[in-house]
Each structure stands twice: as structure tokens, then as C-alpha cells.
Design an enzyme around this catalytic site. Structure first.
Site, PDB file in Angstrom:
ATOM      1  N   LYS A  15      -5.793   2.553 -13.027  1.00 41.20           N
ATOM      2  CA  LYS A  15      -4.717   3.488 -13.405  1.00 41.20           C
ATOM      3  C   LYS A  15      -3.484   2.734 -13.921  1.00 41.20           C
ATOM      4  CE  LYS A  15      -4.339   5.525  -9.365  1.00 41.20           C
ATOM      5  NZ  LYS A  15      -5.307   4.730  -8.564  1.00 41.20           N
ATOM      6  N   ARG A  90      -1.175  12.481  -4.739  1.00 40.75           N
ATOM      7  CA  ARG A  90      -2.307  11.985  -3.973  1.00 40.75           C
ATOM      8  C   ARG A  90      -2.759  13.010  -2.926  1.00 40.75           C
ATOM      9  NH1 ARG A  90      -0.913   6.215  -4.880  1.00 40.75           N
ATOM     10  NH2 ARG A  90      -2.466   4.841  -3.985  1.00 40.75           N
ATOM     11  N   ARG A 129      -7.460  -8.632  -7.533  1.00 43.93           N
ATOM     12  CA  ARG A 129      -6.267  -8.240  -8.293  1.00 43.93           C
ATOM     13  C   ARG A 129      -5.091  -9.203  -8.071  1.00 43.93           C
ATOM     14  NH1 ARG A 129      -5.050  -1.999  -8.301  1.00 43.93           N
ATOM     15  NH2 ARG A 129      -4.565  -2.183  -6.094  1.00 43.93           N
ATOM     16  N   ARG A 162      -1.182  -8.547  -3.836  1.00 41.75           N
ATOM     17  CA  ARG A 162      -0.463  -7.545  -3.036  1.00 41.75           C
ATOM     18  C   ARG A 162      -0.925  -7.628  -1.584  1.00 41.75           C
ATOM     19  NH1 ARG A 162      -1.033  -1.957  -6.236  1.00 41.75           N
ATOM     20  NH2 ARG A 162      -1.286  -1.269  -4.092  1.00 41.75           N
ATOM     21  N   ARG A 173      -7.701   2.155   2.364  1.00 37.96           N
ATOM     22  CA  ARG A 173      -7.106   2.919   1.260  1.00 37.96           C
ATOM     23  C   ARG A 173      -8.169   3.751   0.551  1.00 37.96           C
ATOM     24  NH1 ARG A 173      -4.764  -1.686  -1.888  1.00 37.96           N
ATOM     25  NH2 ARG A 173      -4.145  -0.176  -3.448  1.00 37.96           N
TER      26      ARG A 173
HETATM   27  P1  AMP Z   1      -0.582   2.125  -5.256  1.00 35.50           P
HETATM   28  O1  AMP Z   1       0.257   1.073  -5.872  1.00 35.50           O
HETATM   29  O2  AMP Z   1      -0.620   3.387  -6.074  1.00 35.50           O
HETATM   30  O3  AMP Z   1      -1.948   1.635  -4.888  1.00 35.50           O
HETATM   31  O4  AMP Z   1       0.142   2.543  -3.879  1.00 35.50           O
HETATM   32  C1  AMP Z   1       0.344   1.596  -2.847  1.00 35.50           C
HETATM   33  C2  AMP Z   1       0.684   2.310  -1.559  1.00 35.50           C
HETATM   34  O5  AMP Z   1       1.897   3.060  -1.720  1.00 35.50           O
HETATM   35  C3  AMP Z   1      -0.336   3.338  -1.083  1.00 35.50           C
HETATM   36  O6  AMP Z   1      -1.401   2.740  -0.359  1.00 35.50           O
HETATM   37  C4  AMP Z   1       0.538   4.228  -0.198  1.00 35.50           C
HETATM   38  O7  AMP Z   1       0.823   3.598   1.045  1.00 35.50           O
HETATM   39  C5  AMP Z   1       1.833   4.287  -1.000  1.00 35.50           C
HETATM   40  N1  AMP Z   1       1.805   5.399  -1.977  1.00 35.50           N
HETATM   41  C6  AMP Z   1       1.823   5.287  -3.335  1.00 35.50           C
HETATM   42  N2  AMP Z   1       1.779   6.490  -3.920  1.00 35.50           N
HETATM   43  C7  AMP Z   1       1.715   7.403  -2.916  1.00 35.50           C
HETATM   44  C8  AMP Z   1       1.620   8.818  -2.877  1.00 35.50           C
HETATM   45  N3  AMP Z   1       1.581   9.551  -4.010  1.00 35.50           N
HETATM   46  N4  AMP Z   1       1.581   9.415  -1.658  1.00 35.50           N
HETATM   47  C9  AMP Z   1       1.632   8.695  -0.528  1.00 35.50           C
HETATM   48  N5  AMP Z   1       1.693   7.349  -0.488  1.00 35.50           N
HETATM   49  C10 AMP Z   1       1.749   6.702  -1.676  1.00 35.50           C
END
Ligand code: AMP
Length: 222
Positions: A15, A90, A129, A162, A173
Site C-alpha cells: 500500500k 482499518r 522491509r 521498523r 498484525r
Molecule cells: P502501518 O504503517 O499502516 O502498518 O501502521 C502501523 C501501526 O500503526 C499499526 O500496526 C497500528 O498499530 C497503527 N495504525 C495505523 N493505522 C491505523 C488505523 N487506521 N487504525 C488503528 N491503528 C492504526
């Protein structure tokens, strides 16, 4: 009239990579909830500290917190022509809150691009990553390595992994994704705006398919 696109898919589906290309080729703004939380954490804000406690465990940050952050972000001038949402919504609650907020601005979600990728591929993608500390460019040790290990091709910055990309957290996740986010596929399917793309294919092919799906909604032809 603005154009709003959601990139939906599991962690590691591509994404972020695709969103960066899409915003380069269109007038849309990139709004990535995960990036916003990581920026807040770097800035040492209260929001960042709160998000960290969830992110470290691979859990979702509470809906209310994410929703407030995103609804504020989309008021910024760079979002006037539309947004590529990456990592948001999400949950069903987040999806409904976004719809309601956009409706108040006589706007809506035009298309949801769903990137499907099997779990075993996802774990390898997440585990490999790497992100540049300086410019945010992303690489993958296995699939898309930088020319010099640990160094960004674009700016020479240092690459890092990360902290939530470890195997254990990544697995959690994915479980969270299957439990809480996957129901959104059916939700958007029912609205007739879901467009599925095979996220296992090469980056350029996926981009091409996305632009094709998006083209009819863009104010200027991509
Ligand atoms: P990402 O970079 O999109 O993989 O997000 C990393 C982390 O941020 C996720 O594992 C969640 O802990 C938090 N996070 C990001 N977007 C959301 C969302 N829309 N709702 C809840 N937690 C989020």
C-alpha cells in the site's frame, strides 16, 4: 469535486509503495495513518507516545484517536483535490466515520483498491522491509534491495527496520488484519466500489492497474 481512494490490504501488501507512486502521478494527497503516528512519535507528541504503546504490540490504535487524527489531516489544503488513504480505515467504525465526514463536504469515497497477497508472502515482505531514515524511501532485502546494503539509493540516508516489523509482531498484525480489517472488503464490495488487484505481481504492473482503475475518477488524466 475531489477524488478519494482507499488502498485496502494486509500489512506488507504494498500500500505504501503504491500510494507514493500514485500521488506522484496525480494531484491527490497521501494520507497514511501509520506514517502520521510514526511522525508524531518522532516529534515526541502525546499522540505519538499513545500510538507507540499499540504499535509496538501490533495492535490497533483506538478508533476515536485514529479518526480524529485523520479527519483533521484531510482538512489541510493539500487534500483539496482528493486523497489516497493508506492504512485507513482499518475497522468498520473508521470507515463509517470517514464516509460521514466526507458526506459533510459533499464528497465520498470513489474507489477502494484492494491489494490481495497470501500470508506467507506477506511475512517475508514485512520481514525484509527497510525504510530510509532521511527520505522515507522503502526497500526490501529480498525483493527490492538497495544497491549498497543499509544505504538509501535515493539520498544516501541510513536504512532501518521498523520496530513492528519483527516476525512475532508482524504475525499479530496479520491476525488483527484478518479479524478487524478484512470485513471491510465485503463492506465496500456491497457498495460496488471495491476493485481487486493482484498484489503479488510486480510493482509496476500493480501501479498500472491502479491508475487504470482510478483514471475515470481523476480530475486530470493520469
Ligand atoms: P502501518 O504503517 O499502516 O502498518 O501502521 C502501523 C501501526 O500503526 C499499526 O500496526 C497500528 O498499530 C497503527 N495504525 C495505523 N493505522 C491505523 C488505523 N487506521 N487504525 C488503528 N491503528 C492504526
Amino acid at each position: 469535486m475531489s477524488t478519494n481512494v482507499i488502498l485496502l490490504g494486509p500489512p506488507g501488501a504494498g500500500k505504501g509503495t503504491q500510494a507514493k507512486v500514485l500521488v506522484e502521478q496525480t494531484s491527490l494527497a497521501h494520507v497514511a495513518s501509520g506514517d502520521l503516528f510514526r511522525a508524531a512519535l518522532r516529534d515526541g507528541t502525546e499522540l505519538g507516545m499513545l500510538a507507540k504503546s499499540y504499535m509496538d504490540r501490533g495492535a490497533l490504535v483506538p478508533d476515536e484517536v485514529v479518526i480524529n487524527m485523520i479527519l483533521e489531516r484531510i482538512q489541510a489544503p493539500d487534500c483539496a483535490e482528493g486523497v489516497v488513504f493508506d492504512g485507513f480505515p482499518r475497522t468498520k467504525e473508521q470507515a463509517v466515520a470517514l464516509e460521514e465526514a466526507l458526506a459533510k463536504q459533499q464528497s465520498s469515497i470513489d474507489v477502494v483498491l484492494y491489494l490481495g497477497v497470501p500470508s506467507d508472502v506477506l511475512l517475508r515482505r514485512i520481514g525484509g522491509r527497510q525504510t530510509c531514515k532521511t527520505c522515507g524511501a522503502t526497500y526490501n532485502r529480498y525483493y527490492f534491495p538497495s544497491h549498497r546494503p543499509g544505504i538509501c539509493d535515493a539520498c544516501g540516508g541510513e536504512l532501518y527496520q521498523r520496530s513492528d516489523d519483527t516476525l512475532e509482531t508482524a504475525q499479530h498484525r496479520l491476525d488483527v488484519y484478518f479479524g478487524q480489517t478484512m470485513p471491510l472488503i465485503e463492506y465496500y464490495q456491497r457498495q460496488g466500489i471495491l476493485h481487486e488487484i493482484d498484489g503479488q505481481r510486480e510493482i509496476m504492473w500493480v501501479t498500472e492497474m491502479m491508475l487504470k482503475a482510478l483514471n475515470q475518477y481523476l480530475p486530470t488524466s493520469a
